[in-house]
Every structure is written in C-alpha cells, then in structure tokens.
Scaffold this active site. Structure first.
Site, PDB file in Angstrom:
ATOM      1  N   ASN A 163      -3.840   6.012  -2.283  1.00 54.31           N
ATOM      2  CA  ASN A 163      -3.720   6.030  -0.844  1.00 54.31           C
ATOM      3  C   ASN A 163      -2.882   7.436  -0.345  1.00 54.31           C
ATOM      4  OD1 ASN A 163      -4.578   3.715  -0.039  1.00 54.31           O
ATOM      5  ND2 ASN A 163      -2.714   2.463   0.136  1.00 54.31           N
ATOM      6  N   HIS A 203      -1.034  -3.032  -7.095  1.00 57.46           N
ATOM      7  CA  HIS A 203      -1.952  -2.697  -6.056  1.00 57.46           C
ATOM      8  C   HIS A 203      -3.426  -2.900  -5.979  1.00 57.46           C
ATOM      9  CE1 HIS A 203      -3.188   0.390  -2.821  1.00 57.46           C
ATOM     10  NE2 HIS A 203      -3.116  -0.642  -2.178  1.00 57.46           N
ATOM     11  N   SER A 240       0.930  -1.179  -0.115  1.00 56.40           N
ATOM     12  CA  SER A 240       0.052   0.041   0.037  1.00 56.40           C
ATOM     13  C   SER A 240       0.886   1.168   0.127  1.00 56.40           C
ATOM     14  CB  SER A 240      -1.065   0.051   1.094  1.00 56.40           C
ATOM     15  OG  SER A 240      -1.541  -0.890   1.375  1.00 56.40           O
ATOM     16  N   GLU A 255      -3.692  -0.625  -9.037  1.00 56.27           N
ATOM     17  CA  GLU A 255      -2.838   0.262  -9.526  1.00 56.27           C
ATOM     18  C   GLU A 255      -1.760  -0.437 -10.020  1.00 56.27           C
ATOM     19  OE1 GLU A 255      -3.105   4.275  -7.050  1.00 56.27           O
ATOM     20  OE2 GLU A 255      -2.935   2.577  -5.796  1.00 56.27           O
TER      21      GLU A 255
HETATM   22  N1  CAA Z   1     -20.070 -13.790  -4.516  1.00 60.02           N
HETATM   23  C1  CAA Z   1     -20.509 -13.018  -5.688  1.00 60.02           C
HETATM   24  N2  CAA Z   1     -20.979 -11.875  -5.884  1.00 60.02           N
HETATM   25  C2  CAA Z   1     -21.020 -11.075  -4.582  1.00 60.02           C
HETATM   26  C3  CAA Z   1     -20.690 -11.698  -3.308  1.00 60.02           C
HETATM   27  C4  CAA Z   1     -20.384 -13.079  -3.334  1.00 60.02           C
HETATM   28  N3  CAA Z   1     -19.909 -13.646  -2.296  1.00 60.02           N
HETATM   29  N4  CAA Z   1     -20.707 -11.006  -2.283  1.00 60.02           N
HETATM   30  C5  CAA Z   1     -21.173  -9.774  -2.967  1.00 60.02           C
HETATM   31  N5  CAA Z   1     -21.337  -9.822  -4.219  1.00 60.02           N
HETATM   32  C6  CAA Z   1     -21.929  -9.129  -5.155  1.00 60.02           C
HETATM   33  C7  CAA Z   1     -23.251  -8.527  -4.861  1.00 60.02           C
HETATM   34  O1  CAA Z   1     -24.299  -9.441  -5.313  1.00 60.02           O
HETATM   35  C8  CAA Z   1     -23.476  -7.361  -5.580  1.00 60.02           C
HETATM   36  O2  CAA Z   1     -23.776  -7.472  -6.961  1.00 60.02           O
HETATM   37  P1  CAA Z   1     -24.914  -6.485  -7.713  1.00 60.02           P
HETATM   38  O3  CAA Z   1     -24.217  -5.012  -7.667  1.00 60.02           O
HETATM   39  O4  CAA Z   1     -24.820  -7.162  -8.927  1.00 60.02           O
HETATM   40  O5  CAA Z   1     -25.930  -6.723  -6.748  1.00 60.02           O
HETATM   41  C9  CAA Z   1     -22.112  -6.556  -5.438  1.00 60.02           C
HETATM   42  O6  CAA Z   1     -21.316  -7.825  -5.160  1.00 60.02           O
HETATM   43  C10 CAA Z   1     -21.935  -5.697  -4.237  1.00 60.02           C
HETATM   44  O7  CAA Z   1     -22.406  -6.695  -2.949  1.00 60.02           O
HETATM   45  P2  CAA Z   1     -23.173  -6.113  -1.707  1.00 60.02           P
HETATM   46  O8  CAA Z   1     -24.584  -5.557  -2.281  1.00 60.02           O
HETATM   47  O9  CAA Z   1     -23.053  -7.345  -0.817  1.00 60.02           O
HETATM   48  O10 CAA Z   1     -22.317  -5.297  -1.203  1.00 60.02           O
HETATM   49  P3  CAA Z   1     -22.453  -3.620  -0.924  1.00 60.02           P
HETATM   50  O11 CAA Z   1     -22.928  -2.891  -2.004  1.00 60.02           O
HETATM   51  O12 CAA Z   1     -22.686  -3.481   0.523  1.00 60.02           O
HETATM   52  O13 CAA Z   1     -20.725  -3.193  -1.141  1.00 60.02           O
HETATM   53  C11 CAA Z   1     -18.247  -2.944  -0.658  1.00 60.02           C
HETATM   54  C12 CAA Z   1     -19.839  -3.893  -0.282  1.00 60.02           C
HETATM   55  C13 CAA Z   1     -18.212  -3.213  -2.415  1.00 60.02           C
HETATM   56  C14 CAA Z   1     -17.288  -3.671   0.153  1.00 60.02           C
HETATM   57  C15 CAA Z   1     -18.583  -1.288  -0.322  1.00 60.02           C
HETATM   58  O14 CAA Z   1     -19.288  -1.177   0.964  1.00 60.02           O
HETATM   59  C16 CAA Z   1     -17.534  -0.735  -0.564  1.00 60.02           C
HETATM   60  O15 CAA Z   1     -17.168  -0.337  -1.778  1.00 60.02           O
HETATM   61  N6  CAA Z   1     -16.911  -0.003   0.363  1.00 60.02           N
HETATM   62  C17 CAA Z   1     -15.759   0.762   0.113  1.00 60.02           C
HETATM   63  C18 CAA Z   1     -14.404  -0.224  -0.059  1.00 60.02           C
HETATM   64  C19 CAA Z   1     -13.451   0.453  -0.140  1.00 60.02           C
HETATM   65  O16 CAA Z   1     -13.270   1.721  -0.163  1.00 60.02           O
HETATM   66  N7  CAA Z   1     -12.234  -0.365  -0.623  1.00 60.02           N
HETATM   67  C20 CAA Z   1     -11.003   0.385  -0.495  1.00 60.02           C
HETATM   68  C21 CAA Z   1     -10.324   0.089   0.856  1.00 60.02           C
HETATM   69  S1  CAA Z   1      -8.518   0.873   0.563  1.00 60.02           S
HETATM   70  C22 CAA Z   1      -7.536  -0.053  -0.125  1.00 60.02           C
HETATM   71  O17 CAA Z   1      -8.015  -1.422  -0.367  1.00 60.02           O
HETATM   72  C23 CAA Z   1      -6.179   0.253  -0.359  1.00 60.02           C
HETATM   73  C24 CAA Z   1      -5.144   0.091   0.663  1.00 60.02           C
HETATM   74  O18 CAA Z   1      -4.019  -0.051   0.480  1.00 60.02           O
HETATM   75  C25 CAA Z   1      -5.397   0.117   2.022  1.00 60.02           C
HETATM   76  P1  NAD Z   2      -3.444  -9.347   6.703  1.00 56.27           P
HETATM   77  O1  NAD Z   2      -3.064  -8.870   8.243  1.00 56.27           O
HETATM   78  O2  NAD Z   2      -4.853  -9.882   6.482  1.00 56.27           O
HETATM   79  O3  NAD Z   2      -2.354 -10.417   6.271  1.00 56.27           O
HETATM   80  C1  NAD Z   2      -1.131 -10.293   6.255  1.00 56.27           C
HETATM   81  C2  NAD Z   2      -0.212 -11.406   5.777  1.00 56.27           C
HETATM   82  O4  NAD Z   2       1.223 -11.414   5.948  1.00 56.27           O
HETATM   83  C3  NAD Z   2      -0.800 -12.930   6.173  1.00 56.27           C
HETATM   84  O5  NAD Z   2      -0.714 -13.708   5.126  1.00 56.27           O
HETATM   85  C4  NAD Z   2       0.572 -13.382   7.113  1.00 56.27           C
HETATM   86  O6  NAD Z   2       0.504 -14.639   7.287  1.00 56.27           O
HETATM   87  C5  NAD Z   2       1.462 -12.629   6.305  1.00 56.27           C
HETATM   88  N1  NAD Z   2       2.896 -12.459   7.122  1.00 56.27           N
HETATM   89  C6  NAD Z   2       2.881 -11.885   8.514  1.00 56.27           C
HETATM   90  N2  NAD Z   2       4.092 -12.265   8.975  1.00 56.27           N
HETATM   91  C7  NAD Z   2       4.943 -12.716   7.999  1.00 56.27           C
HETATM   92  C8  NAD Z   2       6.126 -13.057   7.694  1.00 56.27           C
HETATM   93  N3  NAD Z   2       7.328 -12.721   8.615  1.00 56.27           N
HETATM   94  N4  NAD Z   2       6.731 -13.470   6.532  1.00 56.27           N
HETATM   95  C9  NAD Z   2       5.915 -13.580   5.422  1.00 56.27           C
HETATM   96  N5  NAD Z   2       4.555 -13.291   5.586  1.00 56.27           N
HETATM   97  C10 NAD Z   2       4.100 -12.746   6.756  1.00 56.27           C
HETATM   98  O7  NAD Z   2      -2.965  -8.240   5.884  1.00 56.27           O
HETATM   99  P2  NAD Z   2      -3.609  -7.677   4.553  1.00 56.27           P
HETATM  100  O8  NAD Z   2      -4.470  -6.639   4.776  1.00 56.27           O
HETATM  101  O9  NAD Z   2      -3.891  -8.725   3.628  1.00 56.27           O
HETATM  102  O10 NAD Z   2      -2.300  -6.851   3.853  1.00 56.27           O
HETATM  103  C11 NAD Z   2      -1.445  -7.453   2.913  1.00 56.27           C
HETATM  104  C12 NAD Z   2      -0.641  -6.521   2.299  1.00 56.27           C
HETATM  105  O11 NAD Z   2      -1.733  -5.914   1.298  1.00 56.27           O
HETATM  106  C13 NAD Z   2      -0.096  -5.360   2.748  1.00 56.27           C
HETATM  107  O12 NAD Z   2       1.091  -4.877   2.192  1.00 56.27           O
HETATM  108  C14 NAD Z   2      -1.104  -4.219   2.628  1.00 56.27           C
HETATM  109  O13 NAD Z   2      -0.425  -2.935   2.735  1.00 56.27           O
HETATM  110  C15 NAD Z   2      -1.710  -4.474   1.448  1.00 56.27           C
HETATM  111  N6  NAD Z   2      -3.057  -3.935   1.186  1.00 56.27           N
HETATM  112  C16 NAD Z   2      -3.961  -4.104   2.154  1.00 56.27           C
HETATM  113  C17 NAD Z   2      -5.103  -3.589   1.882  1.00 56.27           C
HETATM  114  C18 NAD Z   2      -6.286  -3.828   2.984  1.00 56.27           C
HETATM  115  O14 NAD Z   2      -7.367  -3.150   2.750  1.00 56.27           O
HETATM  116  N7  NAD Z   2      -5.957  -4.334   4.023  1.00 56.27           N
HETATM  117  C19 NAD Z   2      -5.540  -3.052   0.841  1.00 56.27           C
HETATM  118  C20 NAD Z   2      -4.659  -2.786  -0.336  1.00 56.27           C
HETATM  119  C21 NAD Z   2      -3.368  -3.489  -0.151  1.00 56.27           C
END
Ligand code: CAA
Ligand code: NAD
Length: 293
Positions: free
Chosen positions: A189, A139, A118, A151
């Site tokens: 991010n 990503h 991330s 990404e």
């Molecule tokens: N199998 C098949 N299809 C499924 C399913 C499953 N198990 N679960 C859900 N679906 C389908 C649903 O049927 C639905 O389809 P339709 O649109 O055709 O009806 C669709 O997927 C959406 O499902 P839900 O209605 O159950 O879900 P929702 O509308 O409540 O949305 C969500 C769920 C997509 C998670 C939504 O809440 C959302 O977009 N949340 C924000 C998520 C977000 O911002 N993610 C980014 C996080 S940051 C990141 O990832 C980066 C990082 O590095 C940290």
């Molecule tokens: P998670 O905590 O669910 O999983 C972590 C994973 O790391 C597990 O499979 C664990 O066994 C493994 N791990 C822990 N210690 C380890 C070690 N010493 N050696 C090898 N593997 C080890 O975390 P996550 O949310 O799946 O995040 C995994 C990666 O994806 C991170 O780089 C995170 O930044 C990135 N990411 C996370 C999200 C999110 O929304 N959580 C979204 C995009 C990208």
C-alpha cells in the site's frame, strides 16, 4: 498448532479470509456485528463457491464440505476457542481497539491475534492487549480467494516464533507470504495508494476520462484493472480511510485524499459494494460516471 480460525468481520475481506481458511481444512468461526450482515457475508462465500461449481472449478461435494466447516456468530466471545483470530473490521483505529480489548478478555493468552489492516499500526493495536508477542499483521489482498499475496507484519513486540508460525499458516492457505515491518502501509500500500490517489487527481484535473485513464493503465502497463476500477473494487470508503491514516503518518501530499474522493464517500458512492463509484454497476457492462467534477 492452528486448527480453528476465528475471523472478525464478514465484509469484503473477512468473508474471503473465512472462505480460504475453510478451503484449507480449518474449522472457521466468523463474527459479524448483526445477523443481517452475517447472512450477507456468508451469502458472498456461498455465491463464490457456486460460481466455482458453474465454472467447473469446484465440485458440489467440495462446496458442501467447505461450507460445513464455517460457523457464523454475532458474538466475539464465540471466538474464545480459536487458535488464531484474524480481524478484518472496518479501517478505524477506534473500532479495532475496541474489538481487541474485548477479544483480549475473551481469548486465552496463547491465541494469536492477526490484523488484516491496510494502514494502521500493528504496534498501536497490540498495545491495547496483553499479548504483544502474539500479535501480527496478516494483510490479505482483494479478492482474497484469487490473490496469492499475503504480507506478514511484525511489530517490535512480536516474537520471531509467532512470525514463523503465521508465515507457515499463510503457506497452508496456499498463499505466497512476504515479510514486512510495521511501517504504515507496509510494502504494497505504500506504493499502491499514492498511485490510486493520483488517478483520482487525474480525473479532477481533467487529464482524461474515467474510461481512458483505466484503459491507459490496462493496455499501456498491463495492469489487470485500471486504477479507477480498482478503487471501486477496493471500496472508496476504505481507500479514503487508508489515505487519511497514511497522510497523518507521513504528512506527504502523495498520501493526501483528493477532494473528489472525499465528496464521493460523503455521497455514499463507495464503489462496487454500494452499486456506484467511478462506474455505475446497475448497468451491464458498468457505465463510467460522467460529470463528477
Ligand atoms: N471459483 C473458483 N475459481 C474462480 C472463481 C470462483 N468463483 N472465480 C474466478 N475463478 C478463477 C478463474 O476460473 C480463473 O482461473 P484460471 O486462471 O485457471 O482460468 C481465475 O480465478 C481468474 O478469474 P477470472 O478470469 O474470472 O478473473 P480475471 O482474470 O478477470 O481476474 C482479478 C480477476 C483477479 C480480480 C483481476 O482483475 C485482478 O487481479 N485485479 C486486480 C486486483 C488487485 O489489484 N487487488 C489488490 C487490491 S489492493 C488490496 O487488496 C490491499 C488493500 O489493503 C486495499
Ligand atoms: P467492508 O466495509 O467490506 O467490511 C467492514 C467490516 O467491518 C464489516 O464486517 C462490518 O460489519 C465491520 N464493522 C463495521 N463497524 C464495526 C464495529 N463498530 N465493530 C466491529 N466491526 C465493525 O471492509 P473490507 O474491505 O472488508 O475491509 C476490512 C479490513 O480489511 C480493513 O481493515 C481494510 O483496510 C482491510 N483491507 C481491505 C482491502 C480491500 O480491498 N477492501 C484489502 C486489504 C485489506
């Protein structure tokens, strides 16, 4: 040509990446650190597909076919025959560097390495391998089976042909890829993390309750989830690691992890995956935590 996909980590992200790769027809080998975590991760994929069958979105035959393309392992060496290895291990440079050193010895020079990091530097990870030209960021977003975006991140070492190959691979998974250069946090991010951290600061400062802050962004801005629900969804531990990495790089307050986030991570309140974060998931519907500050 990519036929077999290796995935390192079967946590929240690794399990989703393994699932979408198997759904797209690739053979997948997914590696966890222990048998217990492997069972848990493969169980998450099974449960998602089972829910799909329940919803009528997936046939039982399709579920069996997808699961049949997935192989679990606890050894990194088992990824040696993969054409691309996507790493989704915990957000720690030390852990990822150790993984890449081992993978670099195990895999032939043509294997592409892709990190799902991330916030860590793709260049810094590529530098511990002998394949900088075949190393990219890939990503995915959480939940991987439902989020379209990926990404594709190039470092100064990545060859343009490999960027194109990985871009085409992302399309083959049914994803919508965008391109970014290797700047901490890439595109999404860089914008999302300060917003999430600001929501924690709003709780700290008593601007509103957990529910009202979430409701504000859902109903006022059309977000599918409020920021505190999203933090629980991403994992407070993962967000804390990301914030620290981004703050170390930019030295800007907007990336600094708020003390409340640190305290919650120290207390094991990691969000949905640990059962409690800003909400308590043992209740249905989840109940907002009060009296945190
Ligand atoms: N199998 C098949 N299809 C499924 C399913 C499953 N198990 N679960 C859900 N679906 C389908 C649903 O049927 C639905 O389809 P339709 O649109 O055709 O009806 C669709 O997927 C959406 O499902 P839900 O209605 O159950 O879900 P929702 O509308 O409540 O949305 C969500 C769920 C997509 C998670 C939504 O809440 C959302 O977009 N949340 C924000 C998520 C977000 O911002 N993610 C980014 C996080 S940051 C990141 O990832 C980066 C990082 O590095 C940290
Ligand atoms: P998670 O905590 O669910 O999983 C972590 C994973 O790391 C597990 O499979 C664990 O066994 C493994 N791990 C822990 N210690 C380890 C070690 N010493 N050696 C090898 N593997 C080890 O975390 P996550 O949310 O799946 O995040 C995994 C990666 O994806 C991170 O780089 C995170 O930044 C990135 N990411 C996370 C999200 C999110 O929304 N959580 C979204 C995009 C990208």
């Amino acid at each position: 040509m990519i036929r077999t996909v290796g995935v390192v980590g079967c946590g929240l992200m690794g399990s989703g990446i393994a699932q979408v790769s198997a759904e797209a027809g690739y053979r997948v080998v997914v590696r966890e650190v222990s048998e217990g975590l492997l069972r848990k991760g493969l169980g998450r994929i099974e449960a998602f597909l089972a829910k799909g069958v329940e919803k009528g979105k997936v046939t039982p035959e399709r579920k069996a076919e997808v699961l049949g393309r997935l192989e679990g392992t606890t050894s990194l060496e088992s990824l040696a025959a993969c054409d691309i290895v996507i790493e989704a291990a915990v957000e720690s440079l030390d852990v990822k560097r150790e993984v890449y050193r081992a993978l670099d010895s195990a895999c032939p020079p043509q294997t592409i390495f892709a990190s799902n990091t991330s916030s860590l530097s793709i260049t810094e990870m590529a530098a511990v391998t002998r394949r900088g030209a075949r190393f990219v960021g890939l990503h995915f977003f959480n939940p991987v089976p439902l989020m379209k975006l990926v990404e594709v991140v190039r470092s100064p070492l990545t060859s343009p042909e490999v960027v194109e190959e990985v871009h085409a691979f992302a399309l083959s998974l049914g994803k919508a890829p965008i391109r970014a250069s290797d700047r901490t946090g890439f595109i999404v991010n860089r914008l999302l993390v300060p917003y999430l951290l600001d929501a924690v600061r709003a709780v700290e400062e008593g601007v509103g309750s957990v529910e009202d802050i979430d409701r504000g962004m859902e109903l006022g801005c059309g977000h599918p989830m409020g920021p505190l629900t999203l933090l629980d969804f991403v994992g407070l531990d993962t967000t804390y690691y990301i914030a620290n990495i981004m703050f170390d790089d930019f030295h800007e307050r907007r990336f600094a992890p708020p003390p409340l986030l640190r305290r919650m991570v120290q207390a094991g309140l990691h969000g949905r995956k640990s059962g409690r974060g800003f909400y308590d998931y043992s209740q249905d519907p989840p109940k907002a935590m009060g009296g945190l500050v």
